[in-house]
Design a protein around this motif. Structure first.
Motif, short mmCIF file in Angstrom:
data_model
loop_
_atom_site.label_atom_id
_atom_site.label_comp_id
_atom_site.label_asym_id
_atom_site.label_seq_id
_atom_site.Cartn_x
_atom_site.Cartn_y
_atom_site.Cartn_z
N LEU A 56 41.66 32.28 25.91
CA LEU A 56 40.64 32.22 26.95
C LEU A 56 41.29 32.01 28.31
N PRO A 57 40.78 32.70 29.33
CA PRO A 57 41.29 32.46 30.69
C PRO A 57 40.97 31.04 31.13
N SER A 58 41.71 30.56 32.11
CA SER A 58 41.43 29.25 32.69
C SER A 58 40.00 29.23 33.22
N GLY A 59 39.31 28.15 32.95
CA GLY A 59 37.94 28.02 33.45
C GLY A 59 36.89 28.59 32.53
N VAL A 60 37.29 29.15 31.38
CA VAL A 60 36.35 29.70 30.39
C VAL A 60 36.45 28.86 29.12
N ARG A 61 35.32 28.49 28.58
CA ARG A 61 35.33 27.68 27.35
C ARG A 61 34.32 28.21 26.34
N SER B 165 37.00 39.51 29.99
CA SER B 165 37.86 39.85 31.12
C SER B 165 37.18 39.70 32.47
N VAL B 166 35.85 39.56 32.50
CA VAL B 166 35.15 39.45 33.80
C VAL B 166 34.63 38.06 34.07
N LEU B 167 34.61 37.18 33.09
CA LEU B 167 33.94 35.89 33.25
C LEU B 167 34.53 35.05 34.37
N GLN B 168 35.85 34.92 34.39
CA GLN B 168 36.49 34.07 35.40
C GLN B 168 36.23 34.60 36.80
N THR B 169 36.34 35.92 36.98
CA THR B 169 36.11 36.52 38.29
C THR B 169 34.68 36.33 38.74
N LEU B 170 33.73 36.54 37.83
CA LEU B 170 32.32 36.36 38.17
C LEU B 170 32.03 34.91 38.56
N ALA B 171 32.60 33.98 37.83
CA ALA B 171 32.35 32.57 38.12
C ALA B 171 32.98 32.13 39.43
N ARG C 36 27.64 29.82 37.56
CA ARG C 36 27.82 29.55 36.14
C ARG C 36 27.48 30.84 35.41
N VAL C 37 28.38 31.31 34.56
CA VAL C 37 28.20 32.57 33.86
C VAL C 37 28.30 32.32 32.37
N LEU C 38 27.34 32.86 31.64
CA LEU C 38 27.27 32.65 30.20
C LEU C 38 27.21 34.00 29.50
N ALA C 39 28.15 34.24 28.58
CA ALA C 39 28.11 35.41 27.70
C ALA C 39 27.82 34.91 26.29
N VAL C 40 26.91 35.57 25.59
CA VAL C 40 26.45 35.04 24.31
C VAL C 40 26.62 36.04 23.18
N ASP C 41 26.63 35.51 21.96
CA ASP C 41 26.42 36.31 20.76
C ASP C 41 24.92 36.27 20.48
N GLU D 96 38.03 44.22 36.98
CA GLU D 96 37.94 43.79 38.38
C GLU D 96 36.89 44.61 39.13
N THR D 97 36.86 45.91 38.91
CA THR D 97 35.88 46.77 39.57
C THR D 97 34.47 46.42 39.11
N THR D 98 34.32 46.18 37.82
CA THR D 98 33.01 45.82 37.27
C THR D 98 32.54 44.48 37.80
N ALA D 99 33.42 43.50 37.82
CA ALA D 99 33.05 42.17 38.32
C ALA D 99 32.68 42.23 39.80
N ALA D 100 33.40 43.01 40.57
CA ALA D 100 33.09 43.13 42.00
C ALA D 100 31.72 43.76 42.20
#
Length: 295
Positions: free
Chosen positions: A9-14, A57-63, A68-73, A277-281
């Motif tokens: 997990l990237p830094s800042g994602v849990r 891959s987009v969570l950290q950039t979005l946050a 606060r960004v949440l991706a779910v199952d 990066e393009t998607t997050a932007a």
């Protein structure tokens, strides 16, 4: 959570679980570096055979933009508990789950949520929007379509659905999915994750969702009417090389909706994976504009 970890997990994602009025949902959560969100939150919902990790891959950039960004199952996907039967996996029921998640996500600050649905997740989140059960700041259809999936991708979904009762997902993985991944040069660590995700899915859920995906009615006109009545800003975002939903179909859907449209270069069906990066932007820009219009 007891499932083995295959992805760093990237830094800042849990990893976490979200408790809602409709049960417990596995999630990946990202917060701004300060730990204090300054903008409205976002909820990201995956597709048919996907999971929260499709947005990794987009969570950290979005946050990092202050959210606060949440991706779910979804229910029965990977690490979220299964439902009680096939009726738990209809678009309407899964949409009600999304509304419950949005209610929890926006509850602390009493704010609406930016809602994103990828592929089949777009059809599910649309149900939540049209049912008026979710408080939505903006709506993004990512690599999704106006109604039932057609063509070769629909044939694959039906084949999977019809094969599960005879073979089960473990044999389908061993006989077809694993060899395909290895032949495509997928790294062993990712193959291990894909195996865990594939075998973690509820088979009943997969079969029901496959039927929902290939029989869904076109509800674009209903959504367009809702957008006009409620002033809901909607974005249609897809990869220029999408090989599941025809880009021309998605462009026509955006026109029918009167929605904003972003085509992601060098991306296929999963822009968040192919061009993070393009998607997050694009998402961050859209969300910021939607908030300014509503504040």
């Amino acid at each position: 959570m007891s499932t083995p970890r295959f992805l760093t997990l990237p830094s800042g994602v849990r990893r976490t679980f979200v408790e809602t009025s409709r049960g417990r949902f596995a999630a990946l959560e990202a917060l701004p570096g300060s730990g204090v969100p300054e903008r409205w939150p976002a909820l990201l919902v995956p597709g048919f055979t996907g999971s929260k990790e499709d947005f990794l891959s987009v969570l950290q950039t979005l946050a990092s933009a202050g959210r606060r960004v949440l991706a779910v199952d979804m229910r029965g996907q990977y690490e979220t508990p299964a439902g009680t039967g096939p009726e738990s996996y209809t678009r309407a029921e899964l949409g009600a789950d999304v509304a419950a998640l949005a209610a929890v996500l926006g509850a602390d600050d009493d704010v609406p949520v930016h809602l994103v649905g990828h592929s089949f997740g777009g059809l599910v989140t649309r149900e939540a929007v049209l049912a008026r059960t979710a408080r939505v700041a903006s709506f993004t259809l990512m690599s999704s379509g106006p109604g039932a999936l057609t063509g070769p991708s629909a044939e694959k979904a039906v084949l999977l659905r019809d094969s599960i009762p005879q073979l089960g997902m473990e044999q389908i993985w061993t006989l077809a999915l694993e060899p395909d991944a290895v032949n495509r040069g997928v790294p062993p660590k990712i193959v291990a994750f894909l195996k865990a995700r594939t075998l973690g899915n509820c088979e009943t859920g997969l079969m029901t969702m496959a039927t929902e995906l290939t029989t869904c009615p076109d509800r674009v006109d209903e959504l367009a009417k809702f957008m006009a009545e409620e002033g809901l800003r909607t974005l249609v975002l897809y990869g220029e090389d999408d090989d599941v939903w025809d880009p021309r179909v998605q462009a026509a859907m955006a026109e029918r909706l009167g929605a904003e449209k972003v085509v992601i270069p060098s991306a296929a069906h999963s822009p968040a994976v192919d061009a993070p990066e393009t998607t997050a932007a694009a998402l961050t820009d859209f969300w910021s504009l939607a908030e300014r219009a509503l504040r």
